[in-house]
Design a protein around this motif. Structure first.
Motif, PDB file in Angstrom:
ATOM      1  N   THR A 137       0.815  -1.221   0.000  1.00  0.00           N
ATOM      2  CA  THR A 137       0.000   0.000   0.000  1.00  0.00           C
ATOM      3  C   THR A 137       0.847   1.269   0.000  1.00  0.00           C
ATOM      4  O   THR A 137       0.316   2.364  -0.154  1.00  0.00           O
ATOM      5  CB  THR A 137      -0.950   0.030   1.214  1.00  0.00           C
ATOM      6  N   LYS A 141       1.407   2.068  -7.513  1.00  0.00           N
ATOM      7  CA  LYS A 141       0.523   1.198  -8.277  1.00  0.00           C
ATOM      8  C   LYS A 141       0.755  -0.246  -7.844  1.00  0.00           C
ATOM      9  O   LYS A 141       1.893  -0.682  -7.663  1.00  0.00           O
ATOM     10  CB  LYS A 141       0.794   1.344  -9.771  1.00  0.00           C
ATOM     11  N   ARG A 220      -4.717   3.719  -0.189  1.00  0.00           N
ATOM     12  CA  ARG A 220      -5.733   3.523  -1.224  1.00  0.00           C
ATOM     13  C   ARG A 220      -6.748   4.657  -1.262  1.00  0.00           C
ATOM     14  O   ARG A 220      -7.760   4.562  -1.948  1.00  0.00           O
ATOM     15  CB  ARG A 220      -6.456   2.184  -1.004  1.00  0.00           C
ATOM     16  N   ARG A 221      -6.462   5.711  -0.511  1.00  0.00           N
ATOM     17  CA  ARG A 221      -7.291   6.923  -0.521  1.00  0.00           C
ATOM     18  C   ARG A 221      -8.748   6.622  -0.159  1.00  0.00           C
ATOM     19  O   ARG A 221      -9.687   7.012  -0.854  1.00  0.00           O
ATOM     20  CB  ARG A 221      -7.197   7.629  -1.879  1.00  0.00           C
ATOM     21  N   ARG A 222      -8.904   5.912   0.926  1.00  0.00           N
ATOM     22  CA  ARG A 222     -10.218   5.612   1.477  1.00  0.00           C
ATOM     23  C   ARG A 222     -10.229   6.008   2.945  1.00  0.00           C
ATOM     24  O   ARG A 222      -9.213   6.458   3.490  1.00  0.00           O
ATOM     25  CB  ARG A 222     -10.545   4.118   1.330  1.00  0.00           C
ATOM     26  N   ARG A 242      -9.730  -5.584  -7.504  1.00  0.00           N
ATOM     27  CA  ARG A 242      -9.595  -4.439  -8.417  1.00  0.00           C
ATOM     28  C   ARG A 242     -10.840  -3.571  -8.379  1.00  0.00           C
ATOM     29  O   ARG A 242     -10.749  -2.337  -8.332  1.00  0.00           O
ATOM     30  CB  ARG A 242      -9.352  -4.929  -9.840  1.00  0.00           C
ATOM     31  N   ASP A 243     -12.014  -4.170  -8.383  1.00  0.00           N
ATOM     32  CA  ASP A 243     -13.259  -3.402  -8.371  1.00  0.00           C
ATOM     33  C   ASP A 243     -13.387  -2.553  -7.104  1.00  0.00           C
ATOM     34  O   ASP A 243     -13.937  -1.446  -7.137  1.00  0.00           O
ATOM     35  CB  ASP A 243     -14.470  -4.332  -8.493  1.00  0.00           C
ATOM     36  N   LEU A 244     -12.877  -3.068  -6.000  1.00  0.00           N
ATOM     37  CA  LEU A 244     -12.935  -2.324  -4.743  1.00  0.00           C
ATOM     38  C   LEU A 244     -11.820  -1.286  -4.626  1.00  0.00           C
ATOM     39  O   LEU A 244     -11.799  -0.506  -3.673  1.00  0.00           O
ATOM     40  CB  LEU A 244     -12.842  -3.289  -3.554  1.00  0.00           C
ATOM     41  N   GLY A 245     -10.906  -1.293  -5.578  1.00  0.00           N
ATOM     42  CA  GLY A 245      -9.806  -0.338  -5.539  1.00  0.00           C
ATOM     43  C   GLY A 245      -8.674  -0.746  -4.625  1.00  0.00           C
ATOM     44  O   GLY A 245      -7.811   0.076  -4.290  1.00  0.00           O
ATOM     45  N   ASP A 248      -4.626  -2.007  -8.401  1.00  0.00           N
ATOM     46  CA  ASP A 248      -4.860  -1.124  -9.546  1.00  0.00           C
ATOM     47  C   ASP A 248      -5.004  -1.864 -10.863  1.00  0.00           C
ATOM     48  O   ASP A 248      -5.870  -1.538 -11.672  1.00  0.00           O
ATOM     49  CB  ASP A 248      -3.698  -0.119  -9.657  1.00  0.00           C
ATOM     50  N   THR A 249      -4.148  -2.863 -11.077  1.00  0.00           N
ATOM     51  CA  THR A 249      -4.086  -3.509 -12.387  1.00  0.00           C
ATOM     52  C   THR A 249      -3.977  -5.015 -12.223  1.00  0.00           C
ATOM     53  O   THR A 249      -3.214  -5.504 -11.383  1.00  0.00           O
ATOM     54  CB  THR A 249      -2.868  -2.998 -13.186  1.00  0.00           C
TER      55      THR A 249
END
Length: 577
Positions: A137, A141, A220-222, A242-245, A248-249
């Motif tokens: 984290t 990326k 993760r900016r949450r 990935r969908d939850l952030g 990233d890739t």
């Protein structure tokens, strides 16, 4: 005649083999430092625990793999890479890191500091668990293969209890504690955790889980609350992560390097392993030298014939005297990573550390653990610096004795004892302790506990009655210990360096050389220095032999406990995975 010729042939073969090994070793020892090319990427692949002290190198075939970089070397390399024009980025590849919370906080902080220098950090995860993701984290990326899984699902602590099994075998383990929280040995004498154990471990989980939520949220900016809800869904399929952030890739390692090459606007990337980058470091030219005295592992008595620990009183005392007599050393960072162990050895190490402290400025830097005997050797009266997640304190004493009478009866063994002296057979395994023996041992345990608390009170410059309520065998995190005056500040290597420079009257901006004790050495260097006064001694050679011939024996302080040993050891060891 045949035997004679066979003997000659075997001699020739053995001589040739020895010569081959010697030539190979000399070649290895004479290797030049790696050269770092332009447009290089530092690859940080971390697995298992990260050692505090350098493992002994064995430059022989089969053992040719380079040893892992130490915590100090890794931290220094990341700091150096941030200002090295040849290093364009860091690729983080954790592979099942299993270390304590303190070290992982230090590592993540160093990675984050590198990223804030303006150079990118990319992370590639492979079957990642919580520790791997905690580090990742800090990256710009995070890559994860599409078929992989993010195994992040929270934290848990499990303890195993053996009493019922031992009862079936007719084996009884008698445990005496000084301190209601001193629960080492309960695994053998109980079937579940005490309320005090649950209290401490739940406080650890609350603090560490809160840190986990905060760290992931920042990376993760949450918000921590959002991360807490996500963790309840874990583990995650790659697509869900990935969908939850959380990543990233979804891609492969070659795709990560392709994207990084585009970002850096370079035609090709030269990968540099961390160990090679450490070896390529230029020789230190700083005049001011600071010793990093590393005490890593359990504390073992000098009379232990086969120590599985990293610390013995004789080896530590020799290192301390070596530092004391080195006029080029301006100060000492005493780096402690120990859950404790033998009570007498802890006393001896503390005594010598106090002598060293009077000769050289000193600060204490705690790693994952500095608990029980590990905390005792830290209370020299000098400033103590710990990570927020360090496990420390556990000021208490435990004694254990094994009673095999029930097992002997089951298998038909008879014993007969002749003695002179009322308590001559107090440590015999053929009978349980009677009330008078329990009273005698309790007297010794209480005296040892009182001495322990007195040492802490003296080192922390506080009254006995102020320290004793904080003792009772209770372990604390670094953050909890600061609030109770058992630790002075939170931080890692940088905080310790800043503190020792101040105590040694070295300017804030003056660069210093950090000199590890013991230094990284090969097995040949160690064998050649066995008889020198500054040699760590035979105990360290046994550590090397366990590299050559793995030893599955139990920890030495467990053997001491079962044999009737009095210990200052914390009740549990926690590895963050």
């Amino acid at each position: 005649m045949k035997r004679f010729l066979l003997g000659i042939l075997c001699g020739i073969l053995l001589t040739g083999l020895f010569g081959f090994i010697l030539i190979f070793a000399l070649i290895r020892l004479g290797e030049r430092k790696p050269v770092i090319a332009d447009d290089s990427v530092l690859v940080l692949r971390l697995a298992g625990d990260i050692p505090e002290r350098a493992p002994v190198e064995i430059p022989l075939p089969y053992f040719d793999e380079p040893g892992p970089s130490t915590m100090l070397e890794t931290w220094q390399a990341l700091n150096r890479a941030a200002n090295d024009p040849k290093i364009k980025a860091v690729v983080l590849e954790p592979r099942g890191i299993a270390t304590g919370w303190g070290k992982i906080q230090e590592l993540r902080g160093a990675i984050d500091k590198f990223r804030r220098s303006g150079k990118p950090v990319y992370a590639f995860l492979f079957a990642p668990r919580t520790g791997d993701y905690y580090l990742a984290t800090a990256a710009d990326k995070i890559f994860l293969e599409s078929g992989d899984m993010l195994n992040v699902k929270g934290l848990r602590i499990e303890e195993m209890f053996y009493k019922n099994t031992l009862d079936k075998l007719g084996v009884q383990i008698q445990i005496e504690h000084a301190g209601k929280y001193k629960d080492y040995g309960d695994n053998y004498s109980r079937t579940s955790m005490t309320p005090e154990t649950k209290e401490v471990l739940n406080s650890f989980l609350d603090e560490w889980f809160g840190d986990l939520e905060t760290v992931i949220a920042q990376g993760r900016r949450r918000t921590p609350e959002e991360i807490g809800k996500m963790i309840d869904e874990g583990p995650f399929l790659a697509s869900r992560a990935r969908d939850l952030g959380l990543v990233d890739t979804l891609g492969y390692e070659d795709e990560l390097y392709g994207e990084l090459k585009t970002k850096l606007k370079i035609s090709s990337i030269k990968k540099v392993a961390m160990r090679d980058y450490v070896r390529a470091a230029p020789a230190s030219k700083e005049k001011d030298r600071i010793a990093l005295l590393v005490a890593d592992g359990g504390i073992s008595g000098a009379n232990n014939p086969d120590p599985t620990d990293e610390i013995t009183a004789p080896s530590m005392i020799k290192l301390m005297k070596q530092i004391e007599n080195d006029s080029s050393i301006k100060g000492v960072i005493f780096r402690v990573n120990s859950p404790g162990g033998d009570a007498i050895a802890s006393d001896e190490i503390l005594h010598q550390a106090k002598i060293l402290s009077k000769k050289k400025p000193m600060v204490i830097s705690m790693s994952d653990y500095a608990a029980s005997g590990g905390y005792m050797i830290s209370v020299t009266g000098d400033p103590i610096i710990a990570y927020q997640g360090t496990v420390t304190g556990s000021i208490g004493v435990v004694f254990g004795k094994v009673n095999l009478r029930g097992l002997y009866d089951k298998i038909g063994i008879q014993t007969e004892t002749l003695k002179r002296g009322r308590f001559a057979d107090i440590d015999s395994e053929s009978h349980p302790l009677d009330p008078s023996e329990e009273a005698k041992l309790r007297e010794g345990i209480e005296a040892t506990y009182k001495s322990f608390v007195e040492s802490v009170a003296e080192g922390r410059k506080r009254k006995y009655d102020e320290i004793e309520p904080l003792s009772q065998g209770r372990a604390w995190t670094g953050e909890q210990a600061i609030k109770r005056g058992l630790v002075d500040e939170t931080g890692g290597f940088q905080a310790a360096i800043d503190a020792i420079k101040k105590r040694a009257h070295i300017g804030d901006k003056t660069r210093v050389a950090i000199v590890p004790f013991p230094e990284r050495r090969t097995i040949f260097e160690m064998l050649s220095s066995r008889n020198e006064d500054n040699s760590p001694g035979d105990a360290e050679l046994r550590v090397i032999m366990r590299q050559l011939i793995p030893d599955a024996s139990t920890r030495s302080w467990t053997r001491a406990l079962l044999g009737g040993g009095m210990l200052r050891v914390m009740p549990y060891t926690i590895r963050f995975r």
